[in-house]
Scaffold this active site. Sequence first.
Site, short mmCIF file in Angstrom:
data_model
loop_
_atom_site.label_atom_id
_atom_site.label_comp_id
_atom_site.label_asym_id
_atom_site.label_seq_id
_atom_site.Cartn_x
_atom_site.Cartn_y
_atom_site.Cartn_z
N ARG A 117 0.89 -1.17 0.00
CA ARG A 117 0.00 0.00 0.00
C ARG A 117 0.92 1.21 0.00
O ARG A 117 1.66 1.44 0.97
CB ARG A 117 -0.92 0.01 1.22
CG ARG A 117 -1.67 1.31 1.37
CD ARG A 117 -2.78 1.24 2.41
NE ARG A 117 -3.87 0.38 1.96
CZ ARG A 117 -5.05 0.31 2.55
NH1 ARG A 117 -5.31 1.05 3.61
NH2 ARG A 117 -5.99 -0.50 2.09
N HIS A 144 -7.65 0.06 -6.28
CA HIS A 144 -7.72 -0.84 -5.12
C HIS A 144 -8.20 -2.22 -5.62
O HIS A 144 -9.31 -2.65 -5.33
CB HIS A 144 -8.71 -0.25 -4.11
CG HIS A 144 -8.51 -0.76 -2.71
ND1 HIS A 144 -7.63 -1.78 -2.39
CD2 HIS A 144 -9.11 -0.40 -1.53
CE1 HIS A 144 -7.68 -2.01 -1.09
NE2 HIS A 144 -8.57 -1.19 -0.54
N GLN A 147 -9.67 -5.01 -3.27
CA GLN A 147 -11.03 -4.67 -2.80
C GLN A 147 -12.07 -5.12 -3.82
O GLN A 147 -13.16 -5.58 -3.48
CB GLN A 147 -11.11 -3.15 -2.58
CG GLN A 147 -12.46 -2.63 -2.14
CD GLN A 147 -12.73 -2.86 -0.66
OE1 GLN A 147 -11.91 -2.53 0.17
NE2 GLN A 147 -13.89 -3.41 -0.34
N ASP A 241 -18.16 5.34 0.12
CA ASP A 241 -16.72 5.48 0.44
C ASP A 241 -16.57 6.86 1.08
O ASP A 241 -17.41 7.75 0.88
CB ASP A 241 -15.91 5.38 -0.86
CG ASP A 241 -14.40 5.26 -0.62
OD1 ASP A 241 -13.96 5.22 0.54
OD2 ASP A 241 -13.66 5.20 -1.62
N CYS A 282 -16.65 0.11 1.35
CA CYS A 282 -15.33 -0.51 1.48
C CYS A 282 -14.80 -0.42 2.91
O CYS A 282 -13.92 -1.18 3.29
CB CYS A 282 -14.35 0.11 0.49
SG CYS A 282 -14.26 1.91 0.60
N ARG A 310 -12.75 -9.74 2.29
CA ARG A 310 -11.36 -9.32 2.00
C ARG A 310 -10.42 -10.47 2.35
O ARG A 310 -9.46 -10.74 1.64
CB ARG A 310 -10.98 -8.07 2.83
CG ARG A 310 -11.79 -6.81 2.57
CD ARG A 310 -11.63 -6.26 1.17
NE ARG A 310 -10.24 -6.09 0.77
CZ ARG A 310 -9.46 -5.05 1.11
NH1 ARG A 310 -9.96 -4.06 1.84
NH2 ARG A 310 -8.20 -4.95 0.72
N1 CP Z 1 -11.17 -0.99 2.60
C1 CP Z 1 -9.87 -0.96 3.00
O1 CP Z 1 -8.92 -1.04 2.19
O2 CP Z 1 -9.72 -0.92 4.34
P1 CP Z 1 -8.33 -0.65 5.09
O3 CP Z 1 -7.88 0.75 4.73
O4 CP Z 1 -8.64 -0.81 6.55
O5 CP Z 1 -7.33 -1.66 4.61
#
Ligand code: CP
Length: 348
Positions: A117, A144, A147, A241, A282, A310
């Site tokens: 990330r 993402h 996701q 979101d 998300c 996830r």
């Molecule tokens: N939806 C998501 O990526 O959550 P986090 O930021 O907690 O990983």
Amino acid sequence: MKTPSSSATDLNKQGMEHMISMKDFSTKEMDNMMELMDYLKEARKDNAIPQLFEGKSVAMIFEAGSTRTRVSFEVAATLLGGHGLFLSPKDIHLGGKESIDDTARVLSRMCDIIMARTNEPETIDGLARMSTVPVINGLDTRFHPTQMLADLFTIKEHMKEGQKLSDLTLAFMGDATDVCRSLLLTCTKYGMNFKQIGPVKYQMEQEWLDIADEYCKESGASYEITDDVEKISECNVVYGDSFYWVTQYDEKEERLAAFMPDYVITEELMAKAQPGAMLLHCLPANDQEEVTREALEGDYSVAFDEAENRLTAQMAILVYFTNKFTVTPSEEVKKMHADKINNLLKTL
Ligand code: CP
């Protein structure tokens, strides 16, 4: 995939090498991964997950905070018999004393998969360029993809009997975020209709719409970018979101003023959507900003199933890439190495 230093990689297996954006994989590859998710979810229910990542490691670089992505990758590696290494900027030299290129080269020689990330798209792209093992994007400012697997799988789990993904229209409420962009590309690639419903200033950039146009030609899907909240009446899936990301706190007040109250997901808004419409988010959710707690807790909300998926998705990703690029040694080869090492040990 570049030539790795290890002979444990089968270069004859073709297809997706890294998972950086929705452009990297075909609907067939996504279907394959979702089939794997089905089986792995069943196996988890029976506490009988095959140890398909045994002895393997996934390097997990997190330049930004995470609950779901971090925990799901680490737990997935453990459940499959392997290991996840959490690497924050405080733990490794990336971005400080060591270049992206060298970090990718070193991690590739020690780990089987790199998940990252990153704050800058250049970082994940650079890791993928120099890595000799698969690189998975755990969220950058553009996409993402992990996701998306969880989201599509969750929608399939909860859609009505006889419905197909191509029968559905998904409405993303809000800003053109990484998730919004990923959904635009995923939906149009998959034949699902997509709408972004949000103020004009925060609507999708043309470069991504150009890609979606190509996908629509192939899949028969359509998309609409609109500020008209009443368009929710055409939608079977409503997606929420945050209205601002952690790097946008300085714009928070301006953004909240632009989005609230019109684009907030409320019980009243859900009532205007198609009968049986489901709510995805998300997460993390900012209660009383982009979604009300009442909506998030409604019978139509599948946001927490989505979060659990996830983990299902990350298990499938680890298994998929391990199967694709790792040669399983024969019992003969295993015995030969064990004998050599044990014989040496007897002499020490
Ligand atoms: N939806 C998501 O990526 O959550 P986090 O930021 O907690 O990983």
